[in-house]
Design a protein around this motif. Sequence first.
Motif, PDB file in Angstrom:
ATOM      1  N   GLU A  42     -64.926 -58.190  40.522  1.00  0.00           N
ATOM      2  CA  GLU A  42     -66.143 -58.664  41.175  1.00  0.00           C
ATOM      3  C   GLU A  42     -67.209 -59.073  40.163  1.00  0.00           C
ATOM      4  O   GLU A  42     -67.945 -60.032  40.382  1.00  0.00           O
ATOM      5  N   GLN A  43     -67.276 -58.366  39.042  1.00  0.00           N
ATOM      6  CA  GLN A  43     -68.224 -58.711  37.977  1.00  0.00           C
ATOM      7  C   GLN A  43     -67.921 -60.102  37.436  1.00  0.00           C
ATOM      8  O   GLN A  43     -68.827 -60.879  37.171  1.00  0.00           O
ATOM      9  N   ILE A  44     -66.646 -60.408  37.303  1.00  0.00           N
ATOM     10  CA  ILE A  44     -66.238 -61.709  36.773  1.00  0.00           C
ATOM     11  C   ILE A  44     -66.343 -62.790  37.853  1.00  0.00           C
ATOM     12  O   ILE A  44     -66.536 -63.955  37.553  1.00  0.00           O
ATOM     13  N   GLY A  45     -66.214 -62.384  39.110  1.00  0.00           N
ATOM     14  CA  GLY A  45     -66.363 -63.333  40.200  1.00  0.00           C
ATOM     15  C   GLY A  45     -65.095 -64.078  40.567  1.00  0.00           C
ATOM     16  O   GLY A  45     -65.158 -65.238  40.974  1.00  0.00           O
ATOM     17  N   LEU A  46     -63.954 -63.417  40.432  1.00  0.00           N
ATOM     18  CA  LEU A  46     -62.686 -64.051  40.767  1.00  0.00           C
ATOM     19  C   LEU A  46     -62.093 -63.438  42.032  1.00  0.00           C
ATOM     20  O   LEU A  46     -62.370 -62.286  42.358  1.00  0.00           O
ATOM     21  N   SER A  47     -61.260 -64.221  42.717  1.00  0.00           N
ATOM     22  CA  SER A  47     -60.526 -63.694  43.866  1.00  0.00           C
ATOM     23  C   SER A  47     -59.406 -62.790  43.360  1.00  0.00           C
ATOM     24  O   SER A  47     -59.085 -62.793  42.162  1.00  0.00           O
ATOM     25  N   GLN A  48     -58.810 -62.046  44.271  1.00  0.00           N
ATOM     26  CA  GLN A  48     -57.697 -61.182  43.863  1.00  0.00           C
ATOM     27  C   GLN A  48     -56.562 -62.000  43.257  1.00  0.00           C
ATOM     28  O   GLN A  48     -56.001 -61.608  42.241  1.00  0.00           O
ATOM     29  N   SER A  49     -56.221 -63.113  43.875  1.00  0.00           N
ATOM     30  CA  SER A  49     -55.094 -63.906  43.357  1.00  0.00           C
ATOM     31  C   SER A  49     -55.418 -64.506  41.992  1.00  0.00           C
ATOM     32  O   SER A  49     -54.562 -64.533  41.103  1.00  0.00           O
ATOM     33  N   GLU A  50     -56.661 -64.957  41.799  1.00  0.00           N
ATOM     34  CA  GLU A  50     -57.051 -65.510  40.493  1.00  0.00           C
ATOM     35  C   GLU A  50     -57.038 -64.430  39.417  1.00  0.00           C
ATOM     36  O   GLU A  50     -56.549 -64.644  38.308  1.00  0.00           O
ATOM     37  N   PHE A  51     -57.571 -63.263  39.771  1.00  0.00           N
ATOM     38  CA  PHE A  51     -57.645 -62.172  38.803  1.00  0.00           C
ATOM     39  C   PHE A  51     -56.251 -61.643  38.464  1.00  0.00           C
ATOM     40  O   PHE A  51     -55.950 -61.369  37.302  1.00  0.00           O
ATOM     41  N   ALA A  52     -55.405 -61.520  39.483  1.00  0.00           N
ATOM     42  CA  ALA A  52     -54.028 -61.062  39.246  1.00  0.00           C
ATOM     43  C   ALA A  52     -53.291 -62.031  38.329  1.00  0.00           C
ATOM     44  O   ALA A  52     -52.568 -61.616  37.423  1.00  0.00           O
ATOM     45  N   GLN A  53     -53.490 -63.321  38.545  1.00  0.00           N
ATOM     46  CA  GLN A  53     -52.847 -64.327  37.694  1.00  0.00           C
ATOM     47  C   GLN A  53     -53.369 -64.217  36.259  1.00  0.00           C
ATOM     48  O   GLN A  53     -52.591 -64.294  35.305  1.00  0.00           O
ATOM     49  N   LEU A  54     -54.662 -64.015  36.120  1.00  0.00           N
ATOM     50  CA  LEU A  54     -55.262 -63.863  34.793  1.00  0.00           C
ATOM     51  C   LEU A  54     -54.707 -62.632  34.074  1.00  0.00           C
ATOM     52  O   LEU A  54     -54.421 -62.668  32.880  1.00  0.00           O
ATOM     53  N   MET A  55     -54.535 -61.542  34.828  1.00  0.00           N
ATOM     54  CA  MET A  55     -54.009 -60.296  34.260  1.00  0.00           C
ATOM     55  C   MET A  55     -52.491 -60.319  34.118  1.00  0.00           C
ATOM     56  O   MET A  55     -51.909 -59.407  33.530  1.00  0.00           O
ATOM     57  N   LEU A  80     -58.649 -54.584  30.889  1.00  0.00           N
ATOM     58  CA  LEU A  80     -59.744 -54.342  31.833  1.00  0.00           C
ATOM     59  C   LEU A  80     -61.003 -53.855  31.117  1.00  0.00           C
ATOM     60  O   LEU A  80     -62.118 -54.260  31.450  1.00  0.00           O
ATOM     61  N   LYS A  81     -60.824 -52.994  30.129  1.00  0.00           N
ATOM     62  CA  LYS A  81     -61.980 -52.503  29.366  1.00  0.00           C
ATOM     63  C   LYS A  81     -62.651 -53.648  28.618  1.00  0.00           C
ATOM     64  O   LYS A  81     -63.878 -53.737  28.557  1.00  0.00           O
ATOM     65  N   ILE A  82     -61.842 -54.536  28.046  1.00  0.00           N
ATOM     66  CA  ILE A  82     -62.397 -55.692  27.335  1.00  0.00           C
ATOM     67  C   ILE A  82     -63.128 -56.605  28.305  1.00  0.00           C
ATOM     68  O   ILE A  82     -64.226 -57.083  28.036  1.00  0.00           O
ATOM     69  N   MET A  83     -62.521 -56.845  29.472  1.00  0.00           N
ATOM     70  CA  MET A  83     -63.154 -57.707  30.473  1.00  0.00           C
ATOM     71  C   MET A  83     -64.462 -57.114  30.979  1.00  0.00           C
ATOM     72  O   MET A  83     -65.401 -57.844  31.282  1.00  0.00           O
ATOM     73  N   ARG A  84     -64.523 -55.790  31.079  1.00  0.00           N
ATOM     74  CA  ARG A  84     -65.737 -55.135  31.547  1.00  0.00           C
ATOM     75  C   ARG A  84     -66.860 -55.265  30.518  1.00  0.00           C
ATOM     76  O   ARG A  84     -68.005 -55.533  30.856  1.00  0.00           O
ATOM     77  N   SER A  85     -66.533 -55.119  29.243  1.00  0.00           N
ATOM     78  CA  SER A  85     -67.581 -55.110  28.225  1.00  0.00           C
ATOM     79  C   SER A  85     -67.900 -56.487  27.651  1.00  0.00           C
ATOM     80  O   SER A  85     -69.027 -56.719  27.225  1.00  0.00           O
ATOM     81  N   ALA A  86     -66.925 -57.394  27.651  1.00  0.00           N
ATOM     82  CA  ALA A  86     -67.155 -58.737  27.098  1.00  0.00           C
ATOM     83  C   ALA A  86     -66.409 -59.779  27.939  1.00  0.00           C
ATOM     84  O   ALA A  86     -65.448 -60.385  27.468  1.00  0.00           O
ATOM     85  N   PRO A  87     -66.852 -59.977  29.183  1.00  0.00           N
ATOM     86  CA  PRO A  87     -66.107 -60.870  30.068  1.00  0.00           C
ATOM     87  C   PRO A  87     -66.018 -62.312  29.568  1.00  0.00           C
ATOM     88  O   PRO A  87     -64.975 -62.956  29.732  1.00  0.00           O
ATOM     89  N   GLU A  88     -67.075 -62.799  28.924  1.00  0.00           N
ATOM     90  CA  GLU A  88     -67.054 -64.185  28.436  1.00  0.00           C
ATOM     91  C   GLU A  88     -65.955 -64.371  27.384  1.00  0.00           C
ATOM     92  O   GLU A  88     -65.210 -65.347  27.405  1.00  0.00           O
ATOM     93  N   VAL A  89     -65.879 -63.424  26.476  1.00  0.00           N
ATOM     94  CA  VAL A  89     -64.877 -63.499  25.404  1.00  0.00           C
ATOM     95  C   VAL A  89     -63.478 -63.396  25.988  1.00  0.00           C
ATOM     96  O   VAL A  89     -62.574 -64.164  25.623  1.00  0.00           O
ATOM     97  N   ALA A  90     -63.271 -62.459  26.911  1.00  0.00           N
ATOM     98  CA  ALA A  90     -61.949 -62.273  27.514  1.00  0.00           C
ATOM     99  C   ALA A  90     -61.513 -63.518  28.267  1.00  0.00           C
ATOM    100  O   ALA A  90     -60.388 -63.989  28.106  1.00  0.00           O
ATOM    101  N   LEU A  91     -62.410 -64.069  29.082  1.00  0.00           N
ATOM    102  CA  LEU A  91     -62.059 -65.268  29.857  1.00  0.00           C
ATOM    103  C   LEU A  91     -61.794 -66.465  28.951  1.00  0.00           C
ATOM    104  O   LEU A  91     -60.838 -67.213  29.173  1.00  0.00           O
ATOM    105  N   LYS A  92     -62.609 -66.623  27.932  1.00  0.00           N
ATOM    106  CA  LYS A  92     -62.427 -67.751  27.006  1.00  0.00           C
ATOM    107  C   LYS A  92     -61.066 -67.625  26.309  1.00  0.00           C
ATOM    108  O   LYS A  92     -60.343 -68.599  26.162  1.00  0.00           O
ATOM    109  N   THR A  93     -60.737 -66.430  25.886  1.00  0.00           N
ATOM    110  CA  THR A  93     -59.473 -66.192  25.179  1.00  0.00           C
ATOM    111  C   THR A  93     -58.273 -66.378  26.098  1.00  0.00           C
ATOM    112  O   THR A  93     -57.280 -66.998  25.716  1.00  0.00           O
TER     113      THR A  93
END
Length: 96
Positions: A42-55, A80-93
């Motif tokens: 929810e912090q990142i703003g993705l749907s379950q299917s988008e987040f599951a695909q990302l993970m 998940l810990k990385i996404m929680r603390s640095a979501p921009e970096v995780a998503l970009k990577t």
Amino acid sequence: MEQALFDDLVQSLKEAKAIARDQASASRRFKVTTPDAKSVREQIGLSQSEFAQLMQVSVKTLQNWEQHRRNPTGPAAALLKIMRSAPEVALKTLHA
């Protein structure tokens, strides 16, 4: 094995046994917490299917995490810990 080392090991085992039986307290304790998958998603703003695909997990696995029927372990918990603390970096990577 040296006698002194052997004696230290035996003493450590006796202490571990006493701690396991609540006859002694541990000198230190570590509490490892797993980030809440739903709040991270929810912090990142993705749907379950988008987040599951990302993970790179199934939607069902993500739903189990979000409903606390299962807990992410290993690399998934670390991500998940990385996404929680640095979501921009995780998503970009992950999108690169």
